[in-house]
Design a protein around this motif. Structure first.
Motif, PDB file in Angstrom:
ATOM      1  N   ALA A   9      -0.397  13.451  -3.798  1.00  0.00           N
ATOM      2  CA  ALA A   9      -1.128  13.195  -2.562  1.00  0.00           C
ATOM      3  C   ALA A   9      -2.620  13.036  -2.823  1.00  0.00           C
ATOM      4  O   ALA A   9      -3.303  12.268  -2.143  1.00  0.00           O
ATOM      5  CB  ALA A   9      -0.885  14.321  -1.562  1.00  0.00           C
ATOM      6  N   GLN A  10      -3.121  13.746  -3.821  1.00  0.00           N
ATOM      7  CA  GLN A  10      -4.552  13.661  -4.124  1.00  0.00           C
ATOM      8  C   GLN A  10      -4.906  12.392  -4.887  1.00  0.00           C
ATOM      9  O   GLN A  10      -6.017  11.877  -4.759  1.00  0.00           O
ATOM     10  CB  GLN A  10      -4.977  14.874  -4.943  1.00  0.00           C
ATOM     11  N   HIS A  11      -3.993  11.881  -5.696  1.00  0.00           N
ATOM     12  CA  HIS A  11      -4.319  10.778  -6.595  1.00  0.00           C
ATOM     13  C   HIS A  11      -3.592   9.482  -6.253  1.00  0.00           C
ATOM     14  O   HIS A  11      -3.446   8.611  -7.105  1.00  0.00           O
ATOM     15  CB  HIS A  11      -3.996  11.186  -8.037  1.00  0.00           C
ATOM     16  N   TRP A  12      -3.158   9.324  -5.009  1.00  0.00           N
ATOM     17  CA  TRP A  12      -2.436   8.098  -4.657  1.00  0.00           C
ATOM     18  C   TRP A  12      -3.369   6.887  -4.686  1.00  0.00           C
ATOM     19  O   TRP A  12      -2.953   5.784  -5.020  1.00  0.00           O
ATOM     20  CB  TRP A  12      -1.758   8.226  -3.298  1.00  0.00           C
ATOM     21  N   GLY A  13      -4.630   7.060  -4.364  1.00  0.00           N
ATOM     22  CA  GLY A  13      -5.584   5.946  -4.380  1.00  0.00           C
ATOM     23  C   GLY A  13      -5.801   5.406  -5.789  1.00  0.00           C
ATOM     24  O   GLY A  13      -5.846   4.194  -6.006  1.00  0.00           O
ATOM     25  N   LEU A  14      -5.916   6.324  -6.750  1.00  0.00           N
ATOM     26  CA  LEU A  14      -6.086   5.909  -8.140  1.00  0.00           C
ATOM     27  C   LEU A  14      -4.838   5.179  -8.644  1.00  0.00           C
ATOM     28  O   LEU A  14      -4.939   4.162  -9.331  1.00  0.00           O
ATOM     29  CB  LEU A  14      -6.384   7.119  -9.021  1.00  0.00           C
ATOM     30  N   ALA A  15      -3.681   5.701  -8.285  1.00  0.00           N
ATOM     31  CA  ALA A  15      -2.436   5.051  -8.709  1.00  0.00           C
ATOM     32  C   ALA A  15      -2.311   3.663  -8.095  1.00  0.00           C
ATOM     33  O   ALA A  15      -1.906   2.709  -8.774  1.00  0.00           O
ATOM     34  CB  ALA A  15      -1.237   5.917  -8.331  1.00  0.00           C
ATOM     35  N   ALA A  16      -2.678   3.517  -6.834  1.00  0.00           N
ATOM     36  CA  ALA A  16      -2.617   2.202  -6.188  1.00  0.00           C
ATOM     37  C   ALA A  16      -3.598   1.234  -6.845  1.00  0.00           C
ATOM     38  O   ALA A  16      -3.272   0.055  -7.050  1.00  0.00           O
ATOM     39  CB  ALA A  16      -2.914   2.341  -4.696  1.00  0.00           C
ATOM     40  N   PHE A  17      -4.773   1.710  -7.184  1.00  0.00           N
ATOM     41  CA  PHE A  17      -5.758   0.863  -7.858  1.00  0.00           C
ATOM     42  C   PHE A  17      -5.241   0.403  -9.211  1.00  0.00           C
ATOM     43  O   PHE A  17      -5.340  -0.783  -9.557  1.00  0.00           O
ATOM     44  CB  PHE A  17      -7.074   1.633  -8.013  1.00  0.00           C
ATOM     45  N   GLY A  20      -2.581  -2.159  -8.811  1.00  0.00           N
ATOM     46  CA  GLY A  20      -3.187  -3.434  -8.409  1.00  0.00           C
ATOM     47  C   GLY A  20      -3.815  -4.156  -9.587  1.00  0.00           C
ATOM     48  O   GLY A  20      -3.680  -5.378  -9.738  1.00  0.00           O
ATOM     49  N   VAL A  21      -4.524  -3.415 -10.449  1.00  0.00           N
ATOM     50  CA  VAL A  21      -5.151  -4.013 -11.628  1.00  0.00           C
ATOM     51  C   VAL A  21      -4.098  -4.575 -12.573  1.00  0.00           C
ATOM     52  O   VAL A  21      -4.211  -5.708 -13.068  1.00  0.00           O
ATOM     53  CB  VAL A  21      -6.048  -2.978 -12.347  1.00  0.00           C
ATOM     54  N   LEU A  22      -3.046  -3.798 -12.829  1.00  0.00           N
ATOM     55  CA  LEU A  22      -1.990  -4.275 -13.726  1.00  0.00           C
ATOM     56  C   LEU A  22      -1.269  -5.481 -13.134  1.00  0.00           C
ATOM     57  O   LEU A  22      -0.929  -6.424 -13.856  1.00  0.00           O
ATOM     58  CB  LEU A  22      -1.004  -3.142 -14.021  1.00  0.00           C
ATOM     59  N   GLY A  23      -1.037  -5.473 -11.827  1.00  0.00           N
ATOM     60  CA  GLY A  23      -0.397  -6.626 -11.176  1.00  0.00           C
ATOM     61  C   GLY A  23      -1.270  -7.871 -11.258  1.00  0.00           C
ATOM     62  O   GLY A  23      -0.781  -8.966 -11.541  1.00  0.00           O
TER      63      GLY A  23
END
Length: 137
Positions: A9-17, A20-23
């Motif tokens: 829950a704390q690091h969902w933004g980093l994971a989404a970023f 997105g970068v890898l995609g």
């Protein structure tokens, strides 16, 4: 110690970023490989600079003077940045700042005079300078 659900829950933004970068990276590499030219040839592998076909080798031997002048430029340019920062805060620094800036400029001038005296700023070789001095007499 937080449980894995709290960490997610704390690091969902980093994971989404990162996703997105890898995609985006995969998309750009995939599209360029699909749409890019597949033709090979001698002229395809030549560098093309501003519409001028290259001649000769790119391995030129330059004099060390070029690098010396570049280093001197960088050194004195950084000192100019220090003086600019001082000039922005000249009112707050008062007389002590003025004295320190004067000492700093004096050290810079001493370094410049030293470089001038040892010939680091002379662009022409000594033999050519001697020939020109002879011609002037």
């Amino acid at each position: 110690m937080p449980n894995p659900a709290e960490l997610a829950a704390q690091h969902w933004g980093l994971a989404a970023f990162l996703l997105g970068v890898l995609g985006l990276l995969a998309f750009m590499l995939g599209v360029s490989s699909l749409l890019g030219s597949k033709a090979f040839g001698r002229s395809k592998n030549e560098p093309f600079e501003s519409g001028i076909v290259p001649t000769g080798s790119a391995r030129l031997r330059l004099s060390a003077k070029f690098y010396l002048v570049a280093m001197l430029f960088v050194i004195f340019d950084v000192e100019a940045l220090f003086l600019f920062a001082w000039s922005v805060s000249v009112r707050e620094s008062g007389w002590a700042g003025l004295i320190e800036a004067t000492i700093f400029i004096a050290i810079l001038l001493a370094g410049l005079v030293y470089l001038w005296r040892i010939g680091a700023l002379d662009w022409a070789p000594a033999a050519r300078r001697a020939r020109q001095a002879k011609l002037k007499q």
